[in-house]
Design a protein around this motif. Structure first.
Motif, PDB file in Angstrom:
ATOM      1  N   ARG A 193      54.616  83.482 105.095  1.00 26.59           N
ATOM      2  CA  ARG A 193      54.556  82.860 103.848  1.00 26.59           C
ATOM      3  C   ARG A 193      53.049  82.293 103.565  1.00 26.59           C
ATOM      4  NH1 ARG A 193      57.954  77.613 103.160  1.00 26.59           N
ATOM      5  NH2 ARG A 193      57.806  78.085 101.124  1.00 26.59           N
TER       6      ARG A 193
ATOM      7  N   TYR B 259      52.840  76.439  95.571  1.00 27.82           N
ATOM      8  CA  TYR B 259      54.123  77.334  95.509  1.00 27.82           C
ATOM      9  C   TYR B 259      53.753  78.366  96.870  1.00 27.82           C
ATOM     10  CZ  TYR B 259      52.139  80.965  92.861  1.00 27.82           C
ATOM     11  OH  TYR B 259      51.378  82.109  92.363  1.00 27.82           O
ATOM     12  N   TYR B 260      54.664  78.806  97.216  1.00 30.67           N
ATOM     13  CA  TYR B 260      54.537  79.755  98.215  1.00 30.67           C
ATOM     14  C   TYR B 260      55.527  81.160  97.918  1.00 30.67           C
ATOM     15  CZ  TYR B 260      53.168  75.659 100.938  1.00 30.67           C
ATOM     16  OH  TYR B 260      52.804  74.860 101.396  1.00 30.67           O
ATOM     17  N   VAL B 261      54.781  82.256  98.378  1.00 30.33           N
ATOM     18  CA  VAL B 261      55.351  83.466  98.323  1.00 30.33           C
ATOM     19  C   VAL B 261      55.459  83.973  99.815  1.00 30.33           C
ATOM     20  CG1 VAL B 261      54.499  83.860  95.900  1.00 30.33           C
ATOM     21  CG2 VAL B 261      53.341  84.687  97.983  1.00 30.33           C
ATOM     22  N   THR B 262      56.573  84.978  99.655  1.00 26.05           N
ATOM     23  CA  THR B 262      56.643  85.777 101.076  1.00 26.05           C
ATOM     24  C   THR B 262      55.931  87.023 100.969  1.00 26.05           C
ATOM     25  OG1 THR B 262      58.738  84.844 101.273  1.00 26.05           O
ATOM     26  CG2 THR B 262      58.161  86.893 102.647  1.00 26.05           C
ATOM     27  N   GLN B 263      55.035  87.602 102.013  1.00 27.23           N
ATOM     28  CA  GLN B 263      54.187  88.567 101.937  1.00 27.23           C
ATOM     29  C   GLN B 263      54.611  89.512 103.363  1.00 27.23           C
ATOM     30  OE1 GLN B 263      50.079  87.876 101.921  1.00 27.23           O
ATOM     31  NE2 GLN B 263      50.321  87.912  99.674  1.00 27.23           N
TER      32      GLN B 263
ATOM     33  N   ARG C  19      50.684  80.369 100.642  1.00 28.15           N
ATOM     34  CA  ARG C  19      50.534  79.410  99.846  1.00 28.15           C
ATOM     35  C   ARG C  19      49.548  79.897  98.615  1.00 28.15           C
ATOM     36  NH1 ARG C  19      48.033  73.416 100.925  1.00 28.15           N
ATOM     37  NH2 ARG C  19      46.131  74.748 100.320  1.00 28.15           N
ATOM     38  N   ARG C  20      50.050  79.705  97.193  1.00 22.77           N
ATOM     39  CA  ARG C  20      49.479  79.860  96.170  1.00 22.77           C
ATOM     40  C   ARG C  20      49.447  78.658  95.391  1.00 22.77           C
ATOM     41  NH1 ARG C  20      49.888  85.421  95.167  1.00 22.77           N
ATOM     42  NH2 ARG C  20      49.343  86.739  97.397  1.00 22.77           N
TER      43      ARG C  20
END
Length: 360
Positions: free
Chosen positions: A192, A179-183, A194-195
């Protein structure tokens, strides 16, 4: 019969006189005949009526055999000139008259070969394969091409164990889903990242293995022998000594029990990949696999390899050629001059590119 010089039992080795000129006949690669290299006389190898058997691993303990460590060299008596040859090979040539010598497998004290994959590549085919291989070794010395020739090769049957098994495996591992998070960094820029979330999984896979090959001789480098595959094993013939006439054949020095452990290790690598596919997801971790091997069978096969050993710069080098396909694995020297020139050319090209970009 004993060898009076050493007390070691001497065994009469089968030879194959020519029916035309009385010289000798040898197996002709790519055919099913014995042929005289002098007068061309040909003699067909008739089918034996035997079949290549798969032997249940449970029958191994009952087979008549001697431990590898207790086997002494054989003393072979040539039926043509009566000369004695001491060797650890089960087939070869008389060192005095050049007649083919093939030892009766029953006299070796070892497990009998079930099948043989006869040579299909002859000296003309070797010459072609070697020419392509040598010419593609760009960084080898030019003089290297002159010392490698088809005439220096020795046709050798190399023993291999093959193993069949049905397998059932239970595994524990983890399935990863990305899944992806925005930093946002200190300058207000975003990116973006990836985790992966990991979930524990268990499952089971099954696979039937057929003819897992394990080299049964350590005379030749195992990694090079392995790399000669794949072998067309369905084309193998039930063992007959005529296929060995004019060639060398090594006896096995890897016991079938040790071969089975190596085969299981090779099967396990495939099984772990099966587990990964079964886990699915975006990423996989295989933590533990328990495999049950059932219906295990084995047999001894003789596979054809042309062996070329040559001297260059005071060192011995070896090349192996698949006697069915012409595939080559081997060693070659490196030319320091060619490597230095290549590095120099690369540096010049890099310098030119840097100058071009600097002027822009």
């Amino acid at each position: 019969m004993s060898d009076p010089r050493g007390g070691r039992p001497a065994t009469s080795a089968t030879s194959y006189p020519c029916g035309g000129c009385g010289a000798r006949v040898e197996f002709a690669p790519g055919t099913n005949v014995l042929q005289c290299p002098y007068c061309g006389f040909r003699q067909e190898i008739r089918p034996s009526g035997q079949q290549i058997r798969e032997i249940a691993i449970d029958e191994l303990a009952a087979l008549p055999r001697k431990p590898v460590g207790q086997l002494a060299p054989y003393t072979l008596v040539c039926q043509r000139c009566s000369a004695r040859t001491e060797t650890t090979a089960t087939a070869g040539l008389c060192q005095f008259c050049g007649s083919p010598l093939v030892l009766d497998p029953n006299a070796t004290g070892q497990i009998m070969p079930e099948g043989v994959l006869p040579f299909a590549v002859d000296h003309d085919g070797i010459r072609t394969s070697l020419g392509k291989w040598v010419s593609s070794r760009w960084f080898a010395p030019n003089s290297f091409k002159k010392v490698v020739s088809a005439e220096s090769t020795k046709g050798t049957y190399v023993p291999h164990w093959t193993f069949d098994s049905e397998t059932f495996s239970q595994y524990h591992g983890q399935r990863g889903e990305h899944y992806y998070v925005t930093q946002r960094d200190g300058n207000g820029n975003t990116r973006r990242v990836r985790r992966t979330r990991w979930y524990g999984v268990t499952g089971q896979v099954s696979r039937a293995f057929d003819d897992v090959l394990v080299p049964a001789s350590l005379v030749l480098p195992v990694d090079h022998v392995d790399a000669l595959g794949p072998w067309p094993l369905p084309e193998a013939q039930p063992y007959q000594p005529q296929y060995l006439a004019g060639y060398y054949a090594l006896r096995y020095d890897v016991e079938p029990e040790h071969g089975l452990e190596e085969a299981k290790s090779r099967m396990s690598q495939v099984i772990r990949e099966d587990c990964r596919r079964d886990i699915g997801g975006d990423a996989q971790r295989v933590e533990r696999v328990n495999t049950n091997f059932t219906n295990v069978t084995f047999k001894l096969m003789l596979l054809p390899i042309w062996v070329a050993t040559y001297m260059y710069a005071g060192k011995s080098w070896q090349i192996l050629i698949n006697g069915r396909t012409g595939e080559i694995q081997g060693e070659r020297p490196w030319s320091k001059v060619k490597i230095a020139l290549a590095v120099l050319v690369g540096l010049i090209a890099l310098a030119i590119l840097l100058l071009v970009f600097a002027k822009r």
